[in-house]
Motif scaffolding. Structure first.
Motif, PDB file in Angstrom:
ATOM      1  N   ARG A  10       0.833  -1.186   0.000  1.00 25.47           N
ATOM      2  CA  ARG A  10       0.000   0.000   0.000  1.00 25.47           C
ATOM      3  C   ARG A  10       0.879   1.251   0.000  1.00 25.47           C
ATOM      4  O   ARG A  10       0.647   2.196  -0.767  1.00 25.47           O
ATOM      5  N   ASP A  11       1.907   1.289   0.839  1.00 22.67           N
ATOM      6  CA  ASP A  11       2.787   2.453   0.903  1.00 22.67           C
ATOM      7  C   ASP A  11       3.654   2.569  -0.340  1.00 22.67           C
ATOM      8  O   ASP A  11       3.922   3.671  -0.826  1.00 22.67           O
ATOM      9  N   ILE A  12       4.126   1.440  -0.870  1.00 19.63           N
ATOM     10  CA  ILE A  12       4.906   1.437  -2.106  1.00 19.63           C
ATOM     11  C   ILE A  12       4.100   2.092  -3.232  1.00 19.63           C
ATOM     12  O   ILE A  12       4.606   2.938  -3.987  1.00 19.63           O
ATOM     13  N   ILE A  13       2.826   1.714  -3.336  1.00 24.09           N
ATOM     14  CA  ILE A  13       1.964   2.256  -4.389  1.00 24.09           C
ATOM     15  C   ILE A  13       1.715   3.748  -4.169  1.00 24.09           C
ATOM     16  O   ILE A  13       1.823   4.550  -5.103  1.00 24.09           O
ATOM     17  N   GLN A  14       1.405   4.131  -2.921  1.00 24.95           N
ATOM     18  CA  GLN A  14       1.117   5.539  -2.659  1.00 24.95           C
ATOM     19  C   GLN A  14       2.331   6.423  -2.912  1.00 24.95           C
ATOM     20  O   GLN A  14       2.216   7.521  -3.456  1.00 24.95           O
ATOM     21  N   ASN A  15       3.516   5.935  -2.522  1.00 28.18           N
ATOM     22  CA  ASN A  15       4.734   6.703  -2.795  1.00 28.18           C
ATOM     23  C   ASN A  15       4.939   6.897  -4.293  1.00 28.18           C
ATOM     24  O   ASN A  15       5.300   7.992  -4.749  1.00 28.18           O
ATOM     25  N   GLU A  54      -1.751  13.630 -13.669  1.00 27.25           N
ATOM     26  CA  GLU A  54      -2.787  13.904 -12.666  1.00 27.25           C
ATOM     27  C   GLU A  54      -3.343  12.646 -12.025  1.00 27.25           C
ATOM     28  O   GLU A  54      -3.572  12.596 -10.809  1.00 27.25           O
ATOM     29  N   CYS A  55      -3.579  11.599 -12.820  1.00 27.25           N
ATOM     30  CA  CYS A  55      -4.159  10.363 -12.287  1.00 27.25           C
ATOM     31  C   CYS A  55      -3.387   9.171 -12.843  1.00 27.25           C
ATOM     32  O   CYS A  55      -3.776   8.583 -13.851  1.00 27.25           O
ATOM     33  N   PRO A  56      -2.263   8.814 -12.212  1.00 24.96           N
ATOM     34  CA  PRO A  56      -1.415   7.735 -12.737  1.00 24.96           C
ATOM     35  C   PRO A  56      -2.141   6.394 -12.794  1.00 24.96           C
ATOM     36  O   PRO A  56      -2.975   6.085 -11.942  1.00 24.96           O
ATOM     37  N   GLY A  60     -10.620   4.187  -0.750  1.00 25.07           N
ATOM     38  CA  GLY A  60      -9.893   5.402  -0.368  1.00 25.07           C
ATOM     39  C   GLY A  60      -8.659   5.169   0.465  1.00 25.07           C
ATOM     40  O   GLY A  60      -8.077   6.121   0.989  1.00 25.07           O
ATOM     41  N   GLN A  61      -8.198   3.914   0.577  1.00 28.09           N
ATOM     42  CA  GLN A  61      -6.976   3.633   1.334  1.00 28.09           C
ATOM     43  C   GLN A  61      -5.719   3.896   0.506  1.00 28.09           C
ATOM     44  O   GLN A  61      -4.623   3.970   1.040  1.00 28.09           O
ATOM     45  N   ILE A  62      -5.892   4.011  -0.794  1.00 24.04           N
ATOM     46  CA  ILE A  62      -4.841   4.438  -1.728  1.00 24.04           C
ATOM     47  C   ILE A  62      -5.477   5.511  -2.584  1.00 24.04           C
ATOM     48  O   ILE A  62      -6.561   5.303  -3.149  1.00 24.04           O
ATOM     49  N   GLU A  63      -4.831   6.668  -2.694  1.00 23.45           N
ATOM     50  CA  GLU A  63      -5.454   7.800  -3.365  1.00 23.45           C
ATOM     51  C   GLU A  63      -4.601   8.352  -4.498  1.00 23.45           C
ATOM     52  O   GLU A  63      -3.382   8.244  -4.478  1.00 23.45           O
ATOM     53  N   GLY A  64      -5.275   8.953  -5.470  1.00 17.50           N
ATOM     54  CA  GLY A  64      -4.590   9.724  -6.496  1.00 17.50           C
ATOM     55  C   GLY A  64      -4.294   8.998  -7.784  1.00 17.50           C
ATOM     56  O   GLY A  64      -3.794   9.611  -8.732  1.00 17.50           O
ATOM     57  N   GLY A  65      -4.596   7.699  -7.851  1.00 14.22           N
ATOM     58  CA  GLY A  65      -4.322   6.935  -9.063  1.00 14.22           C
ATOM     59  C   GLY A  65      -5.435   5.947  -9.338  1.00 14.22           C
ATOM     60  O   GLY A  65      -6.367   5.790  -8.541  1.00 14.22           O
ATOM     61  N   VAL A  66      -5.360   5.282 -10.477  1.00 15.97           N
ATOM     62  CA  VAL A  66      -6.300   4.218 -10.794  1.00 15.97           C
ATOM     63  C   VAL A  66      -5.513   2.910 -10.875  1.00 15.97           C
ATOM     64  O   VAL A  66      -4.476   2.833 -11.536  1.00 15.97           O
ATOM     65  N   LEU A  67      -5.976   1.892 -10.157  1.00 18.98           N
ATOM     66  CA  LEU A  67      -5.262   0.623 -10.037  1.00 18.98           C
ATOM     67  C   LEU A  67      -5.986  -0.464 -10.807  1.00 18.98           C
ATOM     68  O   LEU A  67      -7.219  -0.475 -10.904  1.00 18.98           O
ATOM     69  N   ASP A  68      -5.205  -1.416 -11.328  1.00 15.64           N
ATOM     70  CA  ASP A  68      -5.780  -2.644 -11.883  1.00 15.64           C
ATOM     71  C   ASP A  68      -4.791  -3.770 -11.665  1.00 15.64           C
ATOM     72  O   ASP A  68      -3.573  -3.577 -11.739  1.00 15.64           O
ATOM     73  N   GLY A  69      -5.322  -4.934 -11.390  1.00 17.84           N
ATOM     74  CA  GLY A  69      -4.495  -6.102 -11.183  1.00 17.84           C
ATOM     75  C   GLY A  69      -5.325  -7.236 -10.612  1.00 17.84           C
ATOM     76  O   GLY A  69      -6.429  -7.016 -10.119  1.00 17.84           O
ATOM     77  N   PRO A  70      -4.825  -8.446 -10.769  1.00 20.40           N
ATOM     78  CA  PRO A  70      -3.505  -8.741 -11.315  1.00 20.40           C
ATOM     79  C   PRO A  70      -3.443  -8.560 -12.826  1.00 20.40           C
ATOM     80  O   PRO A  70      -4.410  -8.801 -13.527  1.00 20.40           O
ATOM     81  N   LEU A  71      -2.254  -8.138 -13.289  1.00 20.47           N
ATOM     82  CA  LEU A  71      -1.976  -8.030 -14.712  1.00 20.47           C
ATOM     83  C   LEU A  71      -0.609  -8.652 -14.996  1.00 20.47           C
ATOM     84  O   LEU A  71       0.347  -8.382 -14.271  1.00 20.47           O
ATOM     85  N   ALA A  72      -0.532  -9.472 -16.030  1.00 19.84           N
ATOM     86  CA  ALA A  72       0.775  -9.902 -16.515  1.00 19.84           C
ATOM     87  C   ALA A  72       1.452  -8.706 -17.170  1.00 19.84           C
ATOM     88  O   ALA A  72       0.792  -7.783 -17.651  1.00 19.84           O
ATOM     89  N   ILE A  73       2.776  -8.712 -17.203  1.00 19.59           N
ATOM     90  CA  ILE A  73       3.488  -7.510 -17.634  1.00 19.59           C
ATOM     91  C   ILE A  73       3.212  -7.157 -19.091  1.00 19.59           C
ATOM     92  O   ILE A  73       3.157  -5.975 -19.447  1.00 19.59           O
ATOM     93  N   ASP A  74       2.972  -8.157 -19.947  1.00 18.71           N
ATOM     94  CA  ASP A  74       2.676  -7.818 -21.340  1.00 18.71           C
ATOM     95  C   ASP A  74       1.366  -7.050 -21.438  1.00 18.71           C
ATOM     96  O   ASP A  74       1.245  -6.086 -22.204  1.00 18.71           O
TER      97      ASP A  74
END
Length: 324
Positions: A170-175, A186-188, A219-233
């Motif tokens: 969670r902190d890794i992502i927020q940083n 604006e919205c990574p 709202g525990q992680i803010e400022g971006g849009v997340l998706d996963g799991p995703l393979a790297i390709d």
């Protein structure tokens, strides 16, 4: 050199190595330079990098280390450091401790690693008595300029957290989000990586990815849009994402890659550097000040880009690691 591009990939793109980082460096022109404690700059690359960042107007160097060794290094480079402040310390351990004290006391706005091991600098920074810790864990963020990718690509964590748990991720992502927003995005878009795109009970990284997405929704992680799991390709290729039928704001156009662990993040970053010609910059976020971590083999442009990252993070007011 021109490179052939896959004609069927709508994301087909190529730019010169370092082009994005040069724009990043140029974007600091309107910002006041960071007063930066350069920790133990006792070899040519680290001192030359600090002096280059000074001449670019990105930092005001405060050299912390053994005076005789720093002056000898400057002489070998043919440089004059007479107008710079130099704080004499007996050895690298003392250099790290003194530099961290300067940052904690407000006398330095950033730290820049010189000719000492990362573990030595970070041990001083994460010490509970150092004054640099915040409520958020510190984490390392690579910012890669990949010639075949149309936007800066951030990867975390490849240096500090070996097997991060859910709280650490969670902190890794927020940083990483805070740094990306400081760069003007604006919205990574954050891709939480695994080997597959579906949640599987036998693959813990997929379960954590799903949990982190829900944490973002709450709202525990803010400022971006997340998706996963995703393979790297599927995280970086529009074609691959379409072939898998993924309906996602992130798939194919990620700004941030969050790996399951340090080994995976480190391998991804170094493969892109050595096989795809990427140029890497990086720093530690989540402390009260940005900490620029560079390798002894990094060239001047890489060191300048790392300094520019620190400049934007500090000036955006997000270097203190304040979270939601």
């Amino acid at each position: 050199m021109d490179r052939p591009l896959h004609r069927q990939d709508p994301q087909a793109h190529w730019h010169q190595t370092g082009e994005q980082h040069r724009r990043l460096i140029d974007s600091t022109r309107s910002l006041a330079p960071l007063r930066t404690a350069v920790v133990h700059p006792c070899d040519g690359p680290s001192l030359a990098g600090a002096l280059a960042a000074w001449r670019e107007g990105i930092i005001i160097p405060l050299l912390v280390g053994p005076r005789e060794r720093i002056e000898a290094t400057a002489e070998a480079l043919g440089e004059s450091i007479g107008e710079l402040e130099l704080i004499d310390t007996p050895h690298s351990h003392a250099s790290a401790e003194r530099a961290v004290m300067l940052a904690a006391g407000g006398d330095a706005e950033a730290l820049m690693k010189g000719a000492l091991h990362t573990d030595e600098l970070m041990a001083a920074a994460v010490n509970r008595r150092s004054g640099l810790r915040t409520e958020r864990m510190m984490s390392h963020v690579y910012a890669l300029d990949v010639p075949s990718y149309p936007r800066p690509l951030l990867i975390s964590d490849a240096a500090l957290h070996i097997t991060p748990d859910l709280a650490a991720k969670r902190d890794i992502i927020q940083n990483a989000i805070d740094l990306t927003r400081a760069l003007g995005i604006e919205c990574p878009r954050v891709a939480l990586l695994s080997a597959v795109e579906t949640v599987r009970a036998t693959l813990p990284s997929t379960i954590e990815a799903a949990a982190l997405c829900k944490m973002s929704e709450r709202g525990q992680i803010e400022g971006g849009v997340l998706d996963g799991p995703l393979a790297i390709d599927n995280a970086v290729s529009v074609t691959a994402a379409r072939q898998k039928g993924l309906d996602s704001q992130v798939a194919g156009c990620a700004d941030i890659l969050v790996a399951p662990d340090l080994e995976a993040a480190n391998m991804i970053a170094k493969l892109l550097i050595h096989l795809a010609g990427a140029q890497a910059a990086g720093l530690v976020a989540g402390a009260r000040v940005p900490i620029m971590l560079t390798s002894r083999s990094d060239d001047v442009e890489t060191r300048l880009a790392s300094a520019a990252l620190a400049m934007h993070l500090a000036r955006a007011g997000r270097a203190d690691g304040a979270g939601p």
